[in-house]
Design a protein around this motif. Sequence first.
Motif, short mmCIF file in Angstrom:
data_model
loop_
_atom_site.label_atom_id
_atom_site.label_comp_id
_atom_site.label_asym_id
_atom_site.label_seq_id
_atom_site.Cartn_x
_atom_site.Cartn_y
_atom_site.Cartn_z
N LEU A 4 0.83 -1.02 -0.09
CA LEU A 4 0.03 -0.05 -0.08
C LEU A 4 0.95 1.32 -0.09
CD1 LEU A 4 -2.60 -0.97 2.79
CD2 LEU A 4 -2.81 -1.14 0.38
N SER A 5 0.11 2.34 -0.41
CA SER A 5 0.84 3.51 -0.04
C SER A 5 0.57 4.12 1.34
CB SER A 5 0.54 4.59 -1.31
OG SER A 5 1.08 5.66 -1.12
N VAL A 6 1.28 4.23 2.16
CA VAL A 6 0.90 4.50 3.53
C VAL A 6 1.56 5.81 3.88
CG1 VAL A 6 1.39 3.58 5.94
CG2 VAL A 6 0.83 2.02 3.92
N LEU A 7 0.57 6.74 4.53
CA LEU A 7 1.09 7.68 5.34
C LEU A 7 1.15 7.65 6.55
CD1 LEU A 7 1.60 10.80 5.44
CD2 LEU A 7 -0.71 11.17 5.60
N VAL A 8 2.46 7.67 7.23
CA VAL A 8 2.76 7.70 8.68
C VAL A 8 2.53 9.14 9.34
CG1 VAL A 8 4.12 7.11 10.60
CG2 VAL A 8 4.12 5.75 8.39
N ALA A 25 9.60 -2.31 5.91
CA ALA A 25 10.19 -3.64 6.05
C ALA A 25 8.91 -4.58 5.53
CB ALA A 25 10.12 -4.12 7.54
N ALA A 26 7.65 -4.12 5.72
CA ALA A 26 6.40 -4.86 5.23
C ALA A 26 6.25 -4.81 3.63
CB ALA A 26 5.29 -4.58 5.83
N GLY A 27 7.28 -3.97 2.86
CA GLY A 27 6.96 -3.78 1.67
C GLY A 27 6.11 -2.52 1.33
N HIS A 28 5.58 -1.87 1.91
CA HIS A 28 4.67 -0.85 1.55
C HIS A 28 5.56 0.52 1.08
CE1 HIS A 28 1.46 -2.86 3.37
NE2 HIS A 28 1.88 -2.64 4.62
N ALA A 40 13.60 14.81 10.70
CA ALA A 40 13.29 13.56 9.93
C ALA A 40 14.69 12.74 9.45
CB ALA A 40 12.55 13.95 8.87
N VAL A 41 15.51 12.47 10.37
CA VAL A 41 17.00 11.87 10.11
C VAL A 41 16.82 10.36 10.38
CG1 VAL A 41 18.24 13.95 10.48
CG2 VAL A 41 17.82 12.53 12.50
N GLY A 42 17.49 9.61 9.72
CA GLY A 42 17.69 8.16 9.89
C GLY A 42 16.37 7.18 9.22
N PHE A 43 15.76 7.95 8.35
CA PHE A 43 14.55 7.27 7.80
C PHE A 43 15.32 6.36 6.76
CE2 PHE A 43 10.91 10.44 8.59
CZ PHE A 43 10.87 9.92 10.08
N PRO A 44 14.71 5.24 6.31
CA PRO A 44 15.07 4.35 5.14
C PRO A 44 15.12 5.36 3.97
CG PRO A 44 13.76 2.97 6.45
CD PRO A 44 13.66 4.58 7.02
N ALA A 45 15.94 5.13 3.04
CA ALA A 45 16.28 5.95 1.86
C ALA A 45 14.90 6.01 0.76
CB ALA A 45 17.15 5.59 1.01
N SER A 46 14.09 4.92 1.11
CA SER A 46 12.87 4.85 0.30
C SER A 46 11.54 5.78 0.71
CB SER A 46 12.52 3.45 0.07
OG SER A 46 12.06 2.98 1.42
N VAL A 47 11.82 6.41 1.96
CA VAL A 47 10.64 7.13 2.52
C VAL A 47 10.53 8.52 1.96
CG1 VAL A 47 9.72 7.87 4.66
CG2 VAL A 47 10.77 5.69 4.67
N GLU A 48 9.27 8.83 1.39
CA GLU A 48 9.07 10.15 0.96
C GLU A 48 8.57 10.92 2.20
OE1 GLU A 48 5.88 12.55 -1.74
OE2 GLU A 48 5.64 10.19 -1.47
N MET A 49 9.31 12.41 2.29
CA MET A 49 8.88 13.11 3.25
C MET A 49 8.03 14.24 2.82
SD MET A 49 12.25 13.20 5.82
CE MET A 49 13.61 13.30 4.46
N VAL A 50 6.99 14.48 3.68
CA VAL A 50 6.09 15.68 3.15
C VAL A 50 6.15 16.62 4.47
CG1 VAL A 50 3.95 16.15 2.52
CG2 VAL A 50 4.88 14.28 1.58
#
Length: 275
Positions: A4-8, A25-28, A40-50
């Motif tokens: 899924l496309s998930v917003l945290v 890790a779940a593939g979202h 917002a430091v230390g997030f995996p590189a794939s995470v989009e920050m808004v």
Amino acid sequence: MSALSVLVVGATGSVGRHVVDAAVAAGHRVRALVRDPARAVGFPASVEMVVGDVTRPDTLGPAVDGIEGLVVTLGTDGEGKTGARTVDYEGVRHLLAAIGDRPVRVALMTAIGVTVREGQYNQTTEAHDWKRRSERLVRASGQEYTIVRPGWFDYNTPEQHHLVFLQGDRRTSGTPADGVIARAQIAQVLVGSLTSADARHKTLELVAENGPAQPDLDPLFAALDADPPGSLDGVHDRPNQPLDAEPASVHGDLAALRGVLVEPSQHNHHEKDLT
């Protein structure tokens, strides 16, 4: 399990960071809502920050655009009544309004003891009352949801990882005696609920006891009772926050979501047209 496309939301908080990691890790496909990019430091590189703020609804459009899942881990300890209302409650209202009619699977974190109104903590901060109102918004929204009320964060021992799902919010001491849970396990349950058919429309208190963690959450979700259709409260919650005593603004917020008011009674819940 489909991705899924998930917003945290609350992504830089102590639980939200674990949610980001668990969702990746779940593939979202993970998007993190952040107020301050410097945090917002230390997030995996794939995470989009808004960049956005739940107290500023005009900033939420890009954050919710195209999402299929929403995990909310807001918390305002130390901010008193104002924070409890503007973040824990109004923040959830603003997110739901920004999503509108688009179907989004919602996982909302509140707290064990959220229905306990008479304790000193709630009397001082009103945090339980406002968190419970945020739960009611989610139930009234028409979205698929799971509401997780975790016990005391990271008070568990190395032997306490066996997950226990409770209902009815009957542990009311306001101390770690009510139950403990690791932040990483809270994140696991929130993220796992997004793709579990057995988690839909379920409200639970989450604690850990002695023993290893279960590899499959679906049987735990399946064993729970679902919230009744049209209900504002969790299926076994005490009816101790009557709607007719709620602020007029809360009535208006529910009306905006549903077009009806839902009035809790002792054993069930009935809709009343506003017109």
